[in-house]
Design a protein around this motif. Structure first.
Motif, PDB file in Angstrom:
ATOM      1  N   VAL A 185       0.858  -1.182   0.000  1.00 53.94           N
ATOM      2  CA  VAL A 185       0.000   0.000   0.000  1.00 53.94           C
ATOM      3  C   VAL A 185       0.895   1.232   0.000  1.00 53.94           C
ATOM      4  CG1 VAL A 185      -1.853   1.238   1.169  1.00 53.94           C
ATOM      5  CG2 VAL A 185      -1.762  -1.261   1.300  1.00 53.94           C
ATOM      6  N   VAL A 186       0.671   2.116  -0.966  1.00 55.01           N
ATOM      7  CA  VAL A 186       1.481   3.328  -1.079  1.00 55.01           C
ATOM      8  C   VAL A 186       0.555   4.547  -1.111  1.00 55.01           C
ATOM      9  CG1 VAL A 186       3.359   2.148  -2.245  1.00 55.01           C
ATOM     10  CG2 VAL A 186       1.554   3.191  -3.605  1.00 55.01           C
ATOM     11  N   LEU A 217       1.081   6.691 -10.094  1.00 55.16           N
ATOM     12  CA  LEU A 217       0.567   5.559 -10.861  1.00 55.16           C
ATOM     13  C   LEU A 217       1.310   5.406 -12.184  1.00 55.16           C
ATOM     14  CD1 LEU A 217      -1.477   3.305 -11.465  1.00 55.16           C
ATOM     15  CD2 LEU A 217      -3.028   5.086 -12.319  1.00 55.16           C
ATOM     16  N   GLU A 218       1.504   6.510 -12.880  1.00 55.05           N
ATOM     17  CA  GLU A 218       2.201   6.465 -14.163  1.00 55.05           C
ATOM     18  C   GLU A 218       3.627   5.938 -13.989  1.00 55.05           C
ATOM     19  OE1 GLU A 218       3.307   9.433 -17.923  1.00 55.05           O
ATOM     20  OE2 GLU A 218       2.462  10.252 -16.055  1.00 55.05           O
ATOM     21  N   TRP A 219       4.319   6.415 -12.943  1.00 58.20           N
ATOM     22  CA  TRP A 219       5.683   5.964 -12.679  1.00 58.20           C
ATOM     23  C   TRP A 219       5.716   4.481 -12.335  1.00 58.20           C
ATOM     24  CZ3 TRP A 219       7.804   4.284  -7.936  1.00 58.20           C
ATOM     25  CH2 TRP A 219       9.192   4.129  -7.936  1.00 58.20           C
ATOM     26  N   VAL A 252       8.932   3.071  -2.478  1.00 56.59           N
ATOM     27  CA  VAL A 252       8.867   4.120  -3.494  1.00 56.59           C
ATOM     28  C   VAL A 252       9.712   5.291  -2.998  1.00 56.59           C
ATOM     29  CG1 VAL A 252       6.582   3.468  -4.346  1.00 56.59           C
ATOM     30  CG2 VAL A 252       6.770   5.134  -2.494  1.00 56.59           C
ATOM     31  N   PRO A 253      10.363   6.022  -3.902  1.00 54.90           N
ATOM     32  CA  PRO A 253      11.178   7.169  -3.464  1.00 54.90           C
ATOM     33  C   PRO A 253      10.323   8.226  -2.764  1.00 54.90           C
ATOM     34  CG  PRO A 253      11.606   6.598  -5.768  1.00 54.90           C
ATOM     35  CD  PRO A 253      10.401   5.821  -5.362  1.00 54.90           C
ATOM     36  N   GLU A 254      10.939   8.938  -1.836  1.00 51.06           N
ATOM     37  CA  GLU A 254      10.204   9.936  -1.063  1.00 51.06           C
ATOM     38  C   GLU A 254       9.553  10.985  -1.948  1.00 51.06           C
ATOM     39  OE1 GLU A 254      12.498  11.713   1.999  1.00 51.06           O
ATOM     40  OE2 GLU A 254      12.931   9.823   3.025  1.00 51.06           O
ATOM     41  N   GLU A 255      10.195  11.321  -3.066  1.00 52.47           N
ATOM     42  CA  GLU A 255       9.611  12.337  -3.933  1.00 52.47           C
ATOM     43  C   GLU A 255       8.380  11.819  -4.666  1.00 52.47           C
ATOM     44  OE1 GLU A 255      12.985  10.432  -6.342  1.00 52.47           O
ATOM     45  OE2 GLU A 255      12.575  11.041  -4.260  1.00 52.47           O
ATOM     46  N   ARG A 256       8.190  10.501  -4.692  1.00 58.52           N
ATOM     47  CA  ARG A 256       7.011   9.909  -5.343  1.00 58.52           C
ATOM     48  C   ARG A 256       5.862   9.688  -4.366  1.00 58.52           C
ATOM     49  NH1 ARG A 256       7.573  10.237 -10.890  1.00 58.52           N
ATOM     50  NH2 ARG A 256       9.753   9.865 -11.427  1.00 58.52           N
TER      51      ARG A 256
END
Length: 276
Positions: free
Chosen positions: A166-167, A179-181, A248-252
């Motif tokens: 879960v993100v 989602l796109e990434w 996931v990276p923090e910026e994402r």
């Protein structure tokens, strides 16, 4: 309602509307039986609720139950999770596919039948819903392209494990970018040479206002994504190499839960003595 009128109603419902095989929607529900009630909960779910409360309903066409034994629970992360407090809570996971375009129809039925089941004392109350939500399908990413089972096979194919991830994005606008990434960059790379054959991505939708009171309203409907990784091996055999660093990276955004499961064995109490 007369029998003739009822028959006409059923015939009319079958003659119109979507009836494809794509999993356009899902019910994903992670539940913790109360201590001392593990066997009773499992028997109720196996013998009654999986069927009367799920599979017997219109447009819910596939389902599977999963379990996290204590050793699997201890692999979960992050320690401070927005989903499960403590992060080990929620030892049973049930996943169901709903025909694309039939979520509203299914919800009318499920609200009505669960009210009836509750009234008829066919609901096990010694449990806590840790993470329960109806979800809309956003994407499926395959490791092997066109080869192998499709997402609509996933709950019937004998996968040996599942990882629930879960993100959360920082905002609804950033969820679209997340989602796109995930779909175009992150998941294809993570799946390559992985024991996971496919990943499905869903977004949660609010529960109806007339839901059962023991199920809390869904959080994060504007920012959250739910990923199901379907594994061809036991998650314990590949965790360190493939899933211990799943993030996931923090910026994402941020990862709120990574939790491995293995399938239950229908009709049995296997693994119930390994939950605590």
């Amino acid at each position: 309602m007369s029998e003739e009128t009822r028959d006409d109603l059923y015939a009319g419902l079958a003659a119109v509307g979507p009836y494809g095989v794509r999993p356009g929607h899902a019910l994903i529900t992670m539940v913790e039986p109360h201590p001392g009630h593990e066997y009773a909960y499992n028997r109720w779910y196996e013998d009654d609720h999986y069927y009367a409360g799920a599979m017997a309903m219109p447009w819910m066409y596939a389902g599977r139950r999963w379990v996290a034994t204590r050793d699997l629970q201890l692999l979960r992360r992050p320690e401070k999770s927005a989903i499960a407090q403590p992060v080990t809570a929620g030892c049973y996971l049930s996943t169901y596919w709903i025909t694309e375009g039939r979520h509203a129809d299914h919800m009318q039925w499920t609200v009505a039948i669960n009210k009836r089941l509750n009234r008829d004392a066919r609901v096990h109350h010694a449990r806590t819903h840790v993470f329960t939500a109806f979800q809309d399908h956003e994407a499926t990413v395959y490791r092997d392209g066109a080869a192998g089972p499709r997402d609509f096979h996933a709950l019937d194919h004998p996968y040996e494990g599942l990882v629930l991830q879960v993100v959360d994005a920082e905002s609804p606008q950033r969820r679209a970018a997340l989602l796109e990434w995930l779909r175009d960059r992150h998941l294809p790379g993570r799946l390559r040479n992985s024991p996971a054959a496919l990943v499905t991505v869903f977004r949660p939708v609010p529960l109806p206002g007339e839901r059962m009171t023991y199920v809390k309203q869904v959080e994060g409907v504007d920012t959250r994504l739910t990923l199901l990784w379907f594994l061809e091996t036991d998650p314990r055999d590949c965790w360190a190499e493939h899933f211990e660093d799943l993030d996931v990276p923090e910026e994402r955004g941020r990862t709120e839960l990574v939790a491995p499961f293995i399938p239950t064995v229908p009709g049995t109490d296997r693994y119930v003595d390994m939950l605590r």
